[in-house]
Scaffold this active site. Sequence first.
Site, PDB file in Angstrom:
ATOM      1  N   SER A  63      58.747 -37.985  29.879  1.00  0.00           N
ATOM      2  CA  SER A  63      59.466 -36.717  30.031  1.00  0.00           C
ATOM      3  C   SER A  63      59.379 -35.975  28.704  1.00  0.00           C
ATOM      4  CB  SER A  63      60.938 -37.020  30.344  1.00  0.00           C
ATOM      5  OG  SER A  63      61.731 -35.855  30.230  1.00  0.00           O
ATOM      6  N   TYR A  94      68.985 -41.687  29.334  1.00  0.00           N
ATOM      7  CA  TYR A  94      67.685 -41.150  29.775  1.00  0.00           C
ATOM      8  C   TYR A  94      66.785 -40.873  28.570  1.00  0.00           C
ATOM      9  CZ  TYR A  94      64.525 -38.201  32.594  1.00  0.00           C
ATOM     10  OH  TYR A  94      63.435 -37.665  33.234  1.00  0.00           O
TER      11      TYR A  94
HETATM   12  P1  NAD Z   1      63.085 -38.235  42.455  1.00  0.00           P
HETATM   13  O1  NAD Z   1      64.547 -38.545  42.481  1.00  0.00           O
HETATM   14  O2  NAD Z   1      62.535 -37.172  43.316  1.00  0.00           O
HETATM   15  O3  NAD Z   1      62.237 -39.550  42.705  1.00  0.00           O
HETATM   16  C1  NAD Z   1      62.585 -40.795  42.153  1.00  0.00           C
HETATM   17  C2  NAD Z   1      61.875 -41.880  42.922  1.00  0.00           C
HETATM   18  O4  NAD Z   1      62.262 -43.150  42.366  1.00  0.00           O
HETATM   19  C3  NAD Z   1      62.236 -41.932  44.408  1.00  0.00           C
HETATM   20  O5  NAD Z   1      61.108 -42.311  45.164  1.00  0.00           O
HETATM   21  C4  NAD Z   1      63.306 -43.021  44.452  1.00  0.00           C
HETATM   22  O6  NAD Z   1      63.446 -43.624  45.728  1.00  0.00           O
HETATM   23  C5  NAD Z   1      62.731 -43.982  43.438  1.00  0.00           C
HETATM   24  N1  NAD Z   1      63.698 -44.957  42.935  1.00  0.00           N
HETATM   25  C6  NAD Z   1      64.976 -44.728  42.528  1.00  0.00           C
HETATM   26  N2  NAD Z   1      65.560 -45.889  42.173  1.00  0.00           N
HETATM   27  C7  NAD Z   1      64.623 -46.858  42.351  1.00  0.00           C
HETATM   28  C8  NAD Z   1      64.614 -48.271  42.166  1.00  0.00           C
HETATM   29  N3  NAD Z   1      65.702 -48.936  41.697  1.00  0.00           N
HETATM   30  N4  NAD Z   1      63.497 -48.972  42.466  1.00  0.00           N
HETATM   31  C9  NAD Z   1      62.396 -48.320  42.952  1.00  0.00           C
HETATM   32  N5  NAD Z   1      62.347 -46.995  43.137  1.00  0.00           N
HETATM   33  C10 NAD Z   1      63.454 -46.272  42.849  1.00  0.00           C
HETATM   34  O7  NAD Z   1      62.805 -37.926  40.890  1.00  0.00           O
HETATM   35  P2  NAD Z   1      61.575 -37.197  40.156  1.00  0.00           P
HETATM   36  O8  NAD Z   1      62.113 -35.968  39.529  1.00  0.00           O
HETATM   37  O9  NAD Z   1      60.381 -37.123  41.012  1.00  0.00           O
HETATM   38  O10 NAD Z   1      61.345 -38.219  38.973  1.00  0.00           O
HETATM   39  C11 NAD Z   1      60.238 -39.090  38.887  1.00  0.00           C
HETATM   40  C12 NAD Z   1      60.006 -39.468  37.432  1.00  0.00           C
HETATM   41  O11 NAD Z   1      59.692 -38.293  36.683  1.00  0.00           O
HETATM   42  C13 NAD Z   1      61.233 -40.090  36.765  1.00  0.00           C
HETATM   43  O12 NAD Z   1      60.842 -41.138  35.901  1.00  0.00           O
HETATM   44  C14 NAD Z   1      61.797 -38.924  35.969  1.00  0.00           C
HETATM   45  O13 NAD Z   1      62.523 -39.368  34.859  1.00  0.00           O
HETATM   46  C15 NAD Z   1      60.519 -38.225  35.555  1.00  0.00           C
HETATM   47  N6  NAD Z   1      60.686 -36.823  35.176  1.00  0.00           N
HETATM   48  C16 NAD Z   1      61.216 -35.905  36.028  1.00  0.00           C
HETATM   49  C17 NAD Z   1      61.345 -34.585  35.618  1.00  0.00           C
HETATM   50  C18 NAD Z   1      61.911 -33.524  36.505  1.00  0.00           C
HETATM   51  O14 NAD Z   1      62.164 -32.412  36.016  1.00  0.00           O
HETATM   52  N7  NAD Z   1      62.098 -33.767  37.782  1.00  0.00           N
HETATM   53  C19 NAD Z   1      60.928 -34.198  34.339  1.00  0.00           C
HETATM   54  C20 NAD Z   1      60.398 -35.153  33.496  1.00  0.00           C
HETATM   55  C21 NAD Z   1      60.271 -36.464  33.907  1.00  0.00           C
END
Ligand code: NAD
Length: 261
Positions: free
Chosen positions: A143, A156
């Site tokens: 991130s 985080y």
């Molecule tokens: P999201 O909530 O849409 O997806 C998260 C996924 O992780 C889902 O498929 C969920 O079921 C799964 N998950 C949750 N707990 C779990 C567990 N214990 N075991 C297995 N799977 C599990 O979130 P996202 O925004 O797509 O985030 C995905 C990644 O990207 C994360 O690591 C997040 O930190 C990172 N990220 C997101 C953003 C953003 O702005 N959305 C920015 C930077 C980084």
Amino acid sequence: MTLRGKVALVTGSTSGIGLGVARALAAEGADIMLNGFGDTDQIEKLREGLSKEFSVKVEYDGADLMKPEQVAAIVEKTRTILGSLDILVNNAGIQFVAPIEEFPDAKWDAILALNLSAVFHAMKAAIPGMKAKKWGRIINIASAHGLVASPFKVAYVAAKHGVVGATKVAAIELANDGITVNAICPGWVLTPLVQQQLEDRVQEFSTDLAIETEKLLREKQPMLKFTTPESVGAMSVFLCSDAAETITGSPITIDGGWLAQ
Ligand code: NAD
């Protein structure tokens, strides 16, 4: 179809960025192991749909990656069912927002377990097979918060900085094994994880979604636009390509200028 014959495990791929990455890798011909939580019927539809759309094998395992033994098990299952594990995308992650003095211990433990420790356990389990094949790609979805901080996100930010550090260590250790290890550092991506933060802000400030969306972007990003899961997917495909074979140990930002400031 540059990834035909490769097998990818994408953690947390039932939603958001992980789903975008899984789709992009499948579109290039990779067989996919999906993972994440959600409604069983919807996940089955997703699995079947991806497989039909891109003519690749797609399997699903609902491992809870907060549990180290389930991380090792899904890596093993990928090899057993799909025959290999060439591309590991550590994407599953959660968020919780509160000042340090009010931050629940259980939330700290959960975020560290999923966002950081699962990355370590998955790399540990995946590396021997990649070394044996002299080819591998590990992509850790970190991130912008892997490189800079924001208030109220202590677990985080600590976990994501840890992911960037672990990525660099793995890259150095594997530099001459045909394996690259990189971190993708997105800025804001409109997924359920961010939607929740927006809705919380609407409650807190008694405003509406449009106002909070504009404020959220403006606070951090010069570019007032969300990055898409498709963009992160396209970057992942590039990192798997021959053109990217010497890109390793890099935290790659896709962040609308967040880190430029
Ligand atoms: P999201 O909530 O849409 O997806 C998260 C996924 O992780 C889902 O498929 C969920 O079921 C799964 N998950 C949750 N707990 C779990 C567990 N214990 N075991 C297995 N799977 C599990 O979130 P996202 O925004 O797509 O985030 C995905 C990644 O990207 C994360 O690591 C997040 O930190 C990172 N990220 C997101 C953003 C953003 O702005 N959305 C920015 C930077 C980084």
